[in-house]
Design a protein around this motif. Sequence first.
Motif, PDB file in Angstrom:
ATOM      1  N   ILE A 141      73.545 -80.386  29.017  1.00  0.00           N
ATOM      2  CA  ILE A 141      72.126 -80.767  29.021  1.00  0.00           C
ATOM      3  C   ILE A 141      71.479 -80.398  27.692  1.00  0.00           C
ATOM      4  O   ILE A 141      70.729 -81.187  27.096  1.00  0.00           O
ATOM      5  N   VAL A 142      71.788 -79.192  27.203  1.00  0.00           N
ATOM      6  CA  VAL A 142      71.244 -78.746  25.917  1.00  0.00           C
ATOM      7  C   VAL A 142      71.715 -79.672  24.792  1.00  0.00           C
ATOM      8  O   VAL A 142      70.928 -80.054  23.917  1.00  0.00           O
ATOM      9  N   ASN A 143      73.002 -80.041  24.821  1.00  0.00           N
ATOM     10  CA  ASN A 143      73.532 -80.938  23.790  1.00  0.00           C
ATOM     11  C   ASN A 143      72.795 -82.275  23.788  1.00  0.00           C
ATOM     12  O   ASN A 143      72.455 -82.817  22.730  1.00  0.00           O
ATOM     13  N   GLY A 144      72.547 -82.813  24.987  1.00  0.00           N
ATOM     14  CA  GLY A 144      71.830 -84.088  25.076  1.00  0.00           C
ATOM     15  C   GLY A 144      70.405 -83.980  24.565  1.00  0.00           C
ATOM     16  O   GLY A 144      69.922 -84.870  23.839  1.00  0.00           O
ATOM     17  N   LEU A 145      69.737 -82.899  24.927  1.00  0.00           N
ATOM     18  CA  LEU A 145      68.359 -82.710  24.460  1.00  0.00           C
ATOM     19  C   LEU A 145      68.320 -82.478  22.957  1.00  0.00           C
ATOM     20  O   LEU A 145      67.395 -82.938  22.281  1.00  0.00           O
ATOM     21  N   ALA A 146      69.329 -81.775  22.436  1.00  0.00           N
ATOM     22  CA  ALA A 146      69.380 -81.548  20.987  1.00  0.00           C
ATOM     23  C   ALA A 146      69.548 -82.865  20.237  1.00  0.00           C
ATOM     24  O   ALA A 146      68.929 -83.078  19.191  1.00  0.00           O
ATOM     25  N   LEU A 147      70.362 -83.756  20.768  1.00  0.00           N
ATOM     26  CA  LEU A 147      70.557 -85.064  20.131  1.00  0.00           C
ATOM     27  C   LEU A 147      69.288 -85.901  20.156  1.00  0.00           C
ATOM     28  O   LEU A 147      69.050 -86.721  19.271  1.00  0.00           O
ATOM     29  N   SER A 148      68.467 -85.692  21.180  1.00  0.00           N
ATOM     30  CA  SER A 148      67.224 -86.459  21.287  1.00  0.00           C
ATOM     31  C   SER A 148      66.167 -85.987  20.297  1.00  0.00           C
ATOM     32  O   SER A 148      65.143 -86.652  20.123  1.00  0.00           O
ATOM     33  N   ASN A 182      59.102 -76.812  21.974  1.00  0.00           N
ATOM     34  CA  ASN A 182      57.760 -76.563  22.507  1.00  0.00           C
ATOM     35  C   ASN A 182      57.364 -77.625  23.522  1.00  0.00           C
ATOM     36  O   ASN A 182      56.652 -77.339  24.490  1.00  0.00           O
ATOM     37  N   THR A 183      57.831 -78.859  23.312  1.00  0.00           N
ATOM     38  CA  THR A 183      57.574 -79.927  24.290  1.00  0.00           C
ATOM     39  C   THR A 183      58.274 -79.629  25.603  1.00  0.00           C
ATOM     40  O   THR A 183      57.704 -79.813  26.688  1.00  0.00           O
ATOM     41  N   LEU A 184      59.514 -79.132  25.516  1.00  0.00           N
ATOM     42  CA  LEU A 184      60.248 -78.766  26.731  1.00  0.00           C
ATOM     43  C   LEU A 184      59.519 -77.649  27.477  1.00  0.00           C
ATOM     44  O   LEU A 184      59.421 -77.677  28.704  1.00  0.00           O
ATOM     45  N   THR A 185      59.006 -76.680  26.727  1.00  0.00           N
ATOM     46  CA  THR A 185      58.251 -75.590  27.339  1.00  0.00           C
ATOM     47  C   THR A 185      57.030 -76.123  28.074  1.00  0.00           C
ATOM     48  O   THR A 185      56.740 -75.713  29.206  1.00  0.00           O
ATOM     49  N   MET A 225      65.101 -72.552  30.942  1.00  0.00           N
ATOM     50  CA  MET A 225      66.392 -72.084  30.455  1.00  0.00           C
ATOM     51  C   MET A 225      66.841 -72.794  29.188  1.00  0.00           C
ATOM     52  O   MET A 225      67.544 -72.210  28.369  1.00  0.00           O
ATOM     53  N   VAL A 226      66.444 -74.054  29.019  1.00  0.00           N
ATOM     54  CA  VAL A 226      67.008 -74.829  27.909  1.00  0.00           C
ATOM     55  C   VAL A 226      66.146 -74.825  26.654  1.00  0.00           C
ATOM     56  O   VAL A 226      66.669 -75.103  25.570  1.00  0.00           O
ATOM     57  N   ASP A 227      64.839 -74.519  26.764  1.00  0.00           N
ATOM     58  CA  ASP A 227      64.002 -74.652  25.570  1.00  0.00           C
ATOM     59  C   ASP A 227      64.457 -73.732  24.439  1.00  0.00           C
ATOM     60  O   ASP A 227      64.553 -74.152  23.277  1.00  0.00           O
ATOM     61  N   GLY A 228      64.772 -72.475  24.778  1.00  0.00           N
ATOM     62  CA  GLY A 228      65.251 -71.552  23.754  1.00  0.00           C
ATOM     63  C   GLY A 228      66.605 -71.949  23.207  1.00  0.00           C
ATOM     64  O   GLY A 228      66.857 -71.848  21.993  1.00  0.00           O
ATOM     65  N   ARG A 229      67.487 -72.425  24.081  1.00  0.00           N
ATOM     66  CA  ARG A 229      68.819 -72.848  23.636  1.00  0.00           C
ATOM     67  C   ARG A 229      68.732 -74.051  22.700  1.00  0.00           C
ATOM     68  O   ARG A 229      69.439 -74.122  21.695  1.00  0.00           O
ATOM     69  N   VAL A 230      67.856 -74.991  23.054  1.00  0.00           N
ATOM     70  CA  VAL A 230      67.676 -76.161  22.195  1.00  0.00           C
ATOM     71  C   VAL A 230      67.114 -75.734  20.842  1.00  0.00           C
ATOM     72  O   VAL A 230      67.534 -76.243  19.783  1.00  0.00           O
ATOM     73  N   ALA A 231      66.164 -74.795  20.860  1.00  0.00           N
ATOM     74  CA  ALA A 231      65.582 -74.307  19.604  1.00  0.00           C
ATOM     75  C   ALA A 231      66.658 -73.701  18.704  1.00  0.00           C
ATOM     76  O   ALA A 231      66.683 -73.958  17.494  1.00  0.00           O
ATOM     77  N   GLN A 278      69.964 -74.277  18.859  1.00  0.00           N
ATOM     78  CA  GLN A 278      70.987 -75.255  18.491  1.00  0.00           C
ATOM     79  C   GLN A 278      70.492 -76.234  17.428  1.00  0.00           C
ATOM     80  O   GLN A 278      71.286 -76.766  16.654  1.00  0.00           O
ATOM     81  N   THR A 279      69.196 -76.482  17.383  1.00  0.00           N
ATOM     82  CA  THR A 279      68.631 -77.426  16.414  1.00  0.00           C
ATOM     83  C   THR A 279      67.917 -76.709  15.264  1.00  0.00           C
ATOM     84  O   THR A 279      67.186 -77.343  14.493  1.00  0.00           O
ATOM     85  N   ASN A 280      68.119 -75.403  15.170  1.00  0.00           N
ATOM     86  CA  ASN A 280      67.496 -74.614  14.101  1.00  0.00           C
ATOM     87  C   ASN A 280      65.972 -74.764  14.078  1.00  0.00           C
ATOM     88  O   ASN A 280      65.361 -74.916  13.016  1.00  0.00           O
ATOM     89  N   GLN A 281      65.370 -74.744  15.274  1.00  0.00           N
ATOM     90  CA  GLN A 281      63.922 -74.839  15.368  1.00  0.00           C
ATOM     91  C   GLN A 281      63.297 -73.552  15.916  1.00  0.00           C
ATOM     92  O   GLN A 281      62.165 -73.563  16.386  1.00  0.00           O
ATOM     93  N   VAL A 282      64.047 -72.451  15.829  1.00  0.00           N
ATOM     94  CA  VAL A 282      63.524 -71.170  16.285  1.00  0.00           C
ATOM     95  C   VAL A 282      62.376 -70.749  15.370  1.00  0.00           C
ATOM     96  O   VAL A 282      62.487 -70.825  14.141  1.00  0.00           O
ATOM     97  N   SER A 283      61.271 -70.342  15.966  1.00  0.00           N
ATOM     98  CA  SER A 283      60.111 -69.926  15.180  1.00  0.00           C
ATOM     99  C   SER A 283      59.346 -68.836  15.913  1.00  0.00           C
ATOM    100  O   SER A 283      59.454 -68.698  17.138  1.00  0.00           O
ATOM    101  N   VAL A 284      58.571 -68.079  15.169  1.00  0.00           N
ATOM    102  CA  VAL A 284      57.724 -67.051  15.766  1.00  0.00           C
ATOM    103  C   VAL A 284      56.695 -67.700  16.685  1.00  0.00           C
ATOM    104  O   VAL A 284      56.432 -67.210  17.792  1.00  0.00           O
TER     105      VAL A 284
END
Length: 210
Positions: free
Chosen positions: A18-25, A30-33, A74-80, A82-88
């Motif tokens: 699921i995370v892989n699919g969302l990352a590809l999209s 933040n939208t997932l959150t 569960m997936v918003d942090g993982r997607v962040a 995996q796509t290098n979108q982690v932010s404060v």
Amino acid sequence: MTWTSAFGRACGWLLQKIVNGLALSRISPNTLTFIGLIINIVAAFFFGYARRANADRMFLYAGLVIIGAGLFDMVDGRVARQTNQVSVFGAFFDSVIDRYSDVALFFGLLVFYARGNRFFYVFLAAFVMTASLMVSYTRARAEALIGQCKVGFMERPERIVLIILGALFNHWGTMAPALWVLAVLSTITVIHRIRFTYLETERRKLQPTT
């Protein structure tokens, strides 16, 4: 390999797909959150619109919807990651939205009990809502002072699990005991964090300055 470990591996594999699919999209974490918040609001409406005649069915729907919202949690942090979108800001936004989600669910229960003239449980739901916010607030304020405060049991995942169990099995009257457990353990967690912060600040006052 035990069946529990096999089940855990299967769930982990499915979650990663699921995370892989969302990352590809390229969807924003933040939208997932925010989508998770909307889904929790739907669950709150199921709670609020329930009546004695259909409460078991409406609570069941609410419980299933909360499980769906938990998937986004569960997936918003993982997607962040995996796509290098982690932010404060992302961490801040996730924490704020989690508080709104908690309030929405407890407010839905509060409306349900108010419509049924069960005023003691209106008070109990309001108390649990306040206590759940204080669990998060005491940690945030403590960590602003002492760096880390992860003591206490009743964190958000435990609260959500109890709400889900109370909703899914409300036919057997499980929501009321779930609220009692939440009220007691959340209060104990708040007291534990206050005590921990007090002891830590006192210990630091006694440390020699260099």
